[in-house]
Design an enzyme around this catalytic site. Structure first.
Site, PDB file in Angstrom:
ATOM      1  N   GLN A 270     -30.445  -6.956 -26.530  1.00  0.00           N
ATOM      2  CA  GLN A 270     -29.053  -6.897 -26.111  1.00  0.00           C
ATOM      3  C   GLN A 270     -28.280  -5.930 -26.995  1.00  0.00           C
ATOM      4  O   GLN A 270     -28.659  -5.690 -28.147  1.00  0.00           O
ATOM      5  CB  GLN A 270     -28.410  -8.282 -26.165  1.00  0.00           C
ATOM      6  CG  GLN A 270     -29.063  -9.303 -25.238  1.00  0.00           C
ATOM      7  CD  GLN A 270     -28.288 -10.600 -25.185  1.00  0.00           C
ATOM      8  OE1 GLN A 270     -27.089 -10.623 -24.895  1.00  0.00           O
ATOM      9  NE2 GLN A 270     -28.967 -11.700 -25.476  1.00  0.00           N
TER      10      GLN A 270
ATOM     11  N   HIS B 241     -37.050  -7.495 -23.963  1.00  0.00           N
ATOM     12  CA  HIS B 241     -35.708  -6.942 -23.825  1.00  0.00           C
ATOM     13  C   HIS B 241     -34.893  -7.208 -25.090  1.00  0.00           C
ATOM     14  O   HIS B 241     -35.274  -8.011 -25.940  1.00  0.00           O
ATOM     15  CB  HIS B 241     -34.990  -7.553 -22.618  1.00  0.00           C
ATOM     16  CG  HIS B 241     -34.595  -8.987 -22.797  1.00  0.00           C
ATOM     17  ND1 HIS B 241     -35.504 -10.031 -22.737  1.00  0.00           N
ATOM     18  CD2 HIS B 241     -33.377  -9.567 -23.047  1.00  0.00           C
ATOM     19  CE1 HIS B 241     -34.885 -11.182 -22.926  1.00  0.00           C
ATOM     20  NE2 HIS B 241     -33.589 -10.936 -23.128  1.00  0.00           N
TER      21      HIS B 241
ATOM     22  N   GLU C 239     -21.095  -6.424 -45.344  1.00  0.00           N
ATOM     23  CA  GLU C 239     -21.983  -5.359 -45.802  1.00  0.00           C
ATOM     24  C   GLU C 239     -21.199  -4.078 -46.110  1.00  0.00           C
ATOM     25  O   GLU C 239     -21.583  -3.306 -46.989  1.00  0.00           O
ATOM     26  CB  GLU C 239     -23.073  -5.086 -44.765  1.00  0.00           C
ATOM     27  CG  GLU C 239     -24.108  -6.193 -44.672  1.00  0.00           C
ATOM     28  CD  GLU C 239     -25.347  -5.782 -43.899  1.00  0.00           C
ATOM     29  OE1 GLU C 239     -25.431  -4.605 -43.470  1.00  0.00           O
ATOM     30  OE2 GLU C 239     -26.242  -6.626 -43.720  1.00  0.00           O
TER      31      GLU C 239
END
Length: 364
Positions: free
Chosen positions: A179, A177, A193
């Site tokens: 998130q 899994h 960035e």
């Protein structure tokens, strides 16, 4: 500002990156990393990690991520057969949080933070990870990522898709899994960035990571895998031992901008990279990874061509399945430091087979 070379010994001989310490510049974060390749020779007497379990049950009714299982909030998962997305039962961000009071001093500032957190299961089986999934199954994960990025990005400035794989990276559940956290603000890494990529385009007329991908494709020495649309490198400025950067060849700002063929080739190159990771120490390789692309929400109407879509993979293992790299002491108080060169790491990953060690064992 570049680090000073004052005090360099005369007649020290010819510099070799694989033997002599030096610092490397990371233009994406505007910082430096200390490379000390000779340190990998030192004997290790420190902490040994526990290898991940190999006997994970395919289905466990007590596992809250399994199909048909009951989660902590009492909800019962559907008997899903592909990907499954649901709201995080313990979210770090909520959409209706009240705003903090105004600060009475500039050293004690707070700002509103709202958002939503979701969990996405990759597959109904708990004993599978991405490198062991089929290409159509990985492509389904990519499609779900793009759909979530579009859905949440319609209103939120930042949608962070990330996977923590393995207990070593804080993952509390072996079921495959990831998130997805969408926030009303740009997190620190995104803001940094954004600034560095914007500055590079302004100064050089080309997106930073598009130029970087072209350079690495030509130089080859840090290349791990590549195909028609993507390449994976151990970046020149890598901090983690086997850190990699996944880059598209075409100028693409966001995950949801990928074409069908680019998504197919993304599934392929992800599978190849992750098989190599697992084959390195013949263990389910732990890492934290995540996607970075142009901001969304109100930024959808702005010029974001300085951005280039990319994924970061940060694995902690250094010498074996039980010896990890620790970011402590000097790294926390001064700057990042690594014990082997990115070129050495890339060569080792590049030389590994692309058939998973578990499947090779099955064939025998």
């Amino acid at each position: 500002m570049e680090p000073s070379l004052a005090g360099e010994a005369e007649g020290a001989g010819r510099f070799r990156a694989s033997e002599h310490q030096h610092v490397r510049y990371n233009p994406l974060r505007d910082d430096w990393v200390l490379v000390s390749a000779h340190r990998v020779k030192r004997p290790w007497q420190g902490q040994l990690e526990k290898p991940p379990p190999e006997d994970v049950p395919r289905w466990d009714p007590k596992n809250p991520l399994c199909p048909g299982a009951t989660r902590a909030n009492g909800e019962v998962n559907p008997n899903y057969e592909g990907t499954f997305v649901f709201p995080n039962d313990f979210p770090a961000l909520q959409p209706d949080a009240p705003e903090p009071d105004d600060s009475d001093h500039p050293l004690f500032r707070a700002a509103p933070a709202r958002g939503v957190c979701k969990v996405m299961c990759f597959h109904p089986w708990s004993d599978l990870t991405l490198p062991l999934m089929s290409l159509p199954e990985i492509r389904a994960v990519i499609d779900a990522w793009a759909e979530l990025a579009t859905e949440l990005g319609a209103s939120y400035p930042w949608v962070q898709i990330f996977e923590n794989k393995g207990a070593m990276m804080g993952c509390s559940n072996p079921h495959p899994h990831c998130q997805v956290w969408a926030s009303s603000f740009l997190p620190n890494e995104a803001r940094l960035e954004d600034q560095t990529q914007r500055q590079h385009l302004s100064q050089h007329g080309v997106p930073m990571l598009l130029e970087y991908a072209e350079q690495e494709a030509r130089r080859k020495e840090r290349l791990v895998v590549e195909n028609a649309d993507w390449l994976v490198v151990v970046p020149y400025w890598a901090t983690w031992p086997y850190q990699t950067l996944l880059l598209p060849r075409r100028h693409v700002c966001r995950l949801q901008d990928l074409s069908d063929s680019e998504k197919d080739n993304l599934a392929s190159i992800m599978q190849r990279l992750l098989i190599k990771y697992d084959n390195l120490f013949e263990v389910s390789f732990p890492y934290s990874m995540g996607w970075h692309g142009a901001p969304t929400g109100p930024y959808l109407q702005e010029d974001c061509r300085h951005w280039q879509l990319h994924a970061h993979y940060y694995p902690p293992l250094l010498r074996s399945a039980t010896v990890r790299k620790f970011m402590v002491g000097y790294e926390m108080l001064a700057q990042a430091q690594r014990d082997l060169t990115p070129e050495q790491a890339a060569e080792r990953l590049r030389s590994l087979p692309e058939v998973h060690y578990k499947k090779r064992a099955e064939e025998v």
